[in-house]
Design a protein around this motif. Structure first.
Motif, short mmCIF file in Angstrom:
data_model
loop_
_atom_site.label_atom_id
_atom_site.label_comp_id
_atom_site.label_asym_id
_atom_site.label_seq_id
_atom_site.Cartn_x
_atom_site.Cartn_y
_atom_site.Cartn_z
N ILE A 148 53.51 -53.81 -29.87
CA ILE A 148 52.81 -53.96 -28.60
C ILE A 148 53.79 -53.85 -27.43
O ILE A 148 54.88 -54.43 -27.47
CB ILE A 148 52.07 -55.31 -28.54
CG1 ILE A 148 50.93 -55.36 -29.55
CG2 ILE A 148 51.55 -55.61 -27.13
CD1 ILE A 148 49.77 -54.44 -29.22
N THR A 149 53.41 -53.14 -26.40
CA THR A 149 54.20 -53.03 -25.18
C THR A 149 53.37 -53.54 -24.00
O THR A 149 52.14 -53.64 -24.09
CB THR A 149 54.61 -51.57 -24.92
OG1 THR A 149 53.42 -50.80 -24.65
CG2 THR A 149 55.34 -50.97 -26.12
N PRO A 150 54.01 -53.88 -22.88
CA PRO A 150 53.25 -54.38 -21.72
C PRO A 150 52.16 -53.44 -21.25
O PRO A 150 51.13 -53.89 -20.74
CB PRO A 150 54.34 -54.56 -20.66
CG PRO A 150 55.57 -54.88 -21.44
CD PRO A 150 55.47 -54.01 -22.66
N SER A 151 52.34 -52.13 -21.41
CA SER A 151 51.33 -51.17 -20.94
C SER A 151 50.01 -51.31 -21.68
O SER A 151 48.96 -50.88 -21.19
CB SER A 151 51.85 -49.74 -21.07
OG SER A 151 52.08 -49.42 -22.44
N GLU A 152 50.04 -51.93 -22.86
CA GLU A 152 48.83 -52.11 -23.65
C GLU A 152 48.10 -53.41 -23.33
O GLU A 152 47.01 -53.67 -23.86
CB GLU A 152 49.18 -52.07 -25.14
CG GLU A 152 49.73 -50.72 -25.59
CD GLU A 152 50.29 -50.76 -27.00
OE1 GLU A 152 49.50 -50.59 -27.95
OE2 GLU A 152 51.50 -50.97 -27.15
N ILE A 153 48.68 -54.23 -22.48
CA ILE A 153 48.03 -55.47 -22.04
C ILE A 153 47.32 -55.16 -20.73
O ILE A 153 47.92 -55.17 -19.65
CB ILE A 153 49.06 -56.61 -21.86
CG1 ILE A 153 49.93 -56.76 -23.12
CG2 ILE A 153 48.37 -57.92 -21.51
CD1 ILE A 153 49.15 -57.12 -24.37
N THR A 154 46.04 -54.85 -20.81
CA THR A 154 45.30 -54.36 -19.64
C THR A 154 44.20 -55.30 -19.17
O THR A 154 43.63 -55.11 -18.10
CB THR A 154 44.66 -52.99 -19.95
OG1 THR A 154 43.74 -53.12 -21.04
CG2 THR A 154 45.74 -51.97 -20.30
N GLN A 155 43.86 -56.34 -19.97
CA GLN A 155 42.82 -57.28 -19.60
C GLN A 155 43.12 -58.63 -20.26
O GLN A 155 43.97 -58.74 -21.13
CB GLN A 155 41.45 -56.77 -20.03
CG GLN A 155 41.34 -56.51 -21.52
CD GLN A 155 40.01 -55.92 -21.91
OE1 GLN A 155 39.05 -55.95 -21.15
NE2 GLN A 155 39.91 -55.39 -23.13
N TYR A 156 42.38 -59.65 -19.81
CA TYR A 156 42.65 -61.02 -20.27
C TYR A 156 42.66 -61.13 -21.79
O TYR A 156 43.56 -61.76 -22.37
CB TYR A 156 41.63 -61.97 -19.66
CG TYR A 156 41.70 -63.38 -20.23
CD1 TYR A 156 42.64 -64.29 -19.77
CD2 TYR A 156 40.82 -63.79 -21.24
CE1 TYR A 156 42.71 -65.57 -20.29
CE2 TYR A 156 40.88 -65.06 -21.77
CZ TYR A 156 41.84 -65.95 -21.30
OH TYR A 156 41.90 -67.20 -21.83
N ILE A 180 50.13 -60.50 -27.40
CA ILE A 180 51.54 -60.66 -27.05
C ILE A 180 52.28 -61.34 -28.21
O ILE A 180 51.85 -62.40 -28.67
CB ILE A 180 51.69 -61.49 -25.75
CG1 ILE A 180 51.11 -60.70 -24.56
CG2 ILE A 180 53.14 -61.86 -25.49
CD1 ILE A 180 51.09 -61.49 -23.27
N PRO A 181 53.35 -60.74 -28.71
CA PRO A 181 54.06 -61.32 -29.86
C PRO A 181 54.61 -62.72 -29.56
O PRO A 181 55.17 -62.96 -28.48
CB PRO A 181 55.20 -60.32 -30.12
CG PRO A 181 54.66 -59.03 -29.59
CD PRO A 181 53.87 -59.40 -28.37
N LEU A 182 54.45 -63.62 -30.52
CA LEU A 182 54.84 -65.02 -30.38
C LEU A 182 56.11 -65.30 -31.16
O LEU A 182 56.25 -64.89 -32.32
CB LEU A 182 53.73 -65.93 -30.88
CG LEU A 182 52.35 -65.78 -30.24
CD1 LEU A 182 51.34 -66.65 -30.96
CD2 LEU A 182 52.40 -66.12 -28.75
#
Length: 394
Positions: free
Chosen positions: A67-75, A81-83
């Motif tokens: 996962i990259t930040p560009s794939e985080i587009t909504q709540y 997000i990797p923990l």
């Protein structure tokens, strides 16, 4: 990065997180939709920052989910997000996980656990600033200090001078910005219960008194009062504030319901005056109970749970699972933590206290997890299991 850490935070846009922290006590009264949008914005900003500036975490993300930040587009995407497993902080990886270079370290926290595990976590000045502002607002809001702004505080703990590496004491010390007076009822490994009793009695009923400590020490104090036929009268502004967990270093659990009844019977406070907290030295904020005994998560952070048997499955509200925390106020290292706590969550919860937030109920630990916190460290020290509550510099 530049040598000025604040300038670096501005260049990276992380100063936006600080602005949200300053607005945090208002957020409890925003609509759920507005709260979710704010949380999404600051959590994504924190993810972008750590992904771009932390090689350890960048590699961790690529190796675990891609996962990259560009794939985080909504709540709803923030669950992807990797923990970082909290066990990494027990495995000597704390320095390697840092986003902010070690030279900017301002504080160093340590705890030890029942099984002998030792946890280390660091803070830089920006993360510490976020914690100070956020905790101050959470205390003011959830201890109802808008009505009683100048309590006298009795800390049933050593002072920070005696134990500077216990994160619990750092968090508690933030009450110092509001109190009218204070004392510490533990000094050089000795309980000063009689002095505490005399101090509280000397204040009379005109000033609210906060009794603050791990449950096991306050429980000792209650037993001391009974054994010596002593009584206390506290006014309606008084608060009993517990922190650090309900399990002792021996593994014995103090039952919260029994503790509340003791407080009612021995010092005359109502259940609504007793407030528990939840936190960890690897997190930057505390979740705090309101008068209705709902544990409110800081409104700029988020929690959710993952299936106990399959961590890839996100639990629904009300289901028991492994607690996952997204704390954007940590810039020292990624505040995206997979804990070892079993919890039950409700999101967008309209509480009887009038606030809307995520609320969390901590049920216990995942099987075979080591209870590891400041309360146990202090318990071990006071009972002679260890002679150490301070740790030197690296």
């Amino acid at each position: 990065m530049c040598e000025n850490i604040k300038k670096w935070m501005i260049d990276e846009g992380v100063n936006e997180i600080g602005r949200i922290v300053n607005d945090s006590s208002y957020m409890f009264y925003y609509s759920p939709e507005k709260q979710r949008q704010i949380k999404f914005t600051v959590i994504k900003k924190a993810f972008e920052f750590h992904f771009a500036n932390n090689k350890f975490y960048n590699d961790f993300c690529k190796n675990n989910s891609g996962i990259t930040p560009s794939e985080i587009t909504q709540y709803d995407d923030i669950h992807s997000i990797p923990l970082i497993p909290i066990s990494y902080f027990e495995q000597g990886k704390s320095e390697s996980m840092m986003t902010v270079p070690y030279k900017f370290k301002q504080l160093e926290f340590h705890t030890s656990g029942i099984g002998g595990q030792h946890t280390v976590a660091f803070r830089d000045s920006i993360s510490n600033e976020h914690a100070t502002v956020g905790l101050s607002q959470m205390f003011m809001e959830l201890f109802d200090m808008r009505f009683e702004a100048s309590p006298a505080v009795v800390y049933f703990t050593p002072s920070i001078l005696e134990a500077p590496n216990l994160g619990m004491l750092r968090a508690l010390s933030i009450l110092g910005s509001t109190y009218a007076g204070c004392m510490h009822a533990v000094e050089k490994n000795e309980f000063k219960f009689r002095e505490a009793y005399d101090y509280i009695n000397s204040l009379g009923m005109n000033i609210p008194v906060y009794l603050v400590a791990p449950p096991f020490i306050l429980n000792f104090f209650l037993e001391y009062l009974v054994a010596n036929s002593l009584k206390l009268s506290l006014n309606s502004g008084a608060r009993i504030i517990t922190m650090g967990g309900w399990k002792r270093h021996t593994g014995k659990v103090i039952l919260k319901e029994d503790f509340i009844r003791k407080c009612e019977n021995i010092i005359g406070v109502s259940p609504s005056q007793i407030r528990d907290t939840y936190g960890s030295i690897v997190l930057n904020q505390l979740s705090i109970e309101c008068a209705s005994h709902s544990m409110h998560v800081p409104p700029f952070a988020e929690m959710y749970t993952r299936n106990l048997n399959d961590n890839s499955i996100i639990c629904k509200d009300g289901e028991l699972g492994v607690l996952s925390v997204l704390d954007p106020t940590l810039v020292t290292y990624p505040g995206f933590i997979l804990t070892e706590d079993v919890a039950c969550l409700k999101h967008d919860y309209n509480c009887l206290c009038g606030r809307t937030s995520t609320v969390v109920e901590i049920i216990g630990k995942v099987p075979k997890a080591d209870a590891n916190n400041c309360s146990i460290t202090l318990d071990q020290y006071l009972t002679g299991v260890t002679n150490k509550i301070n740790y030197g510099e690296k």
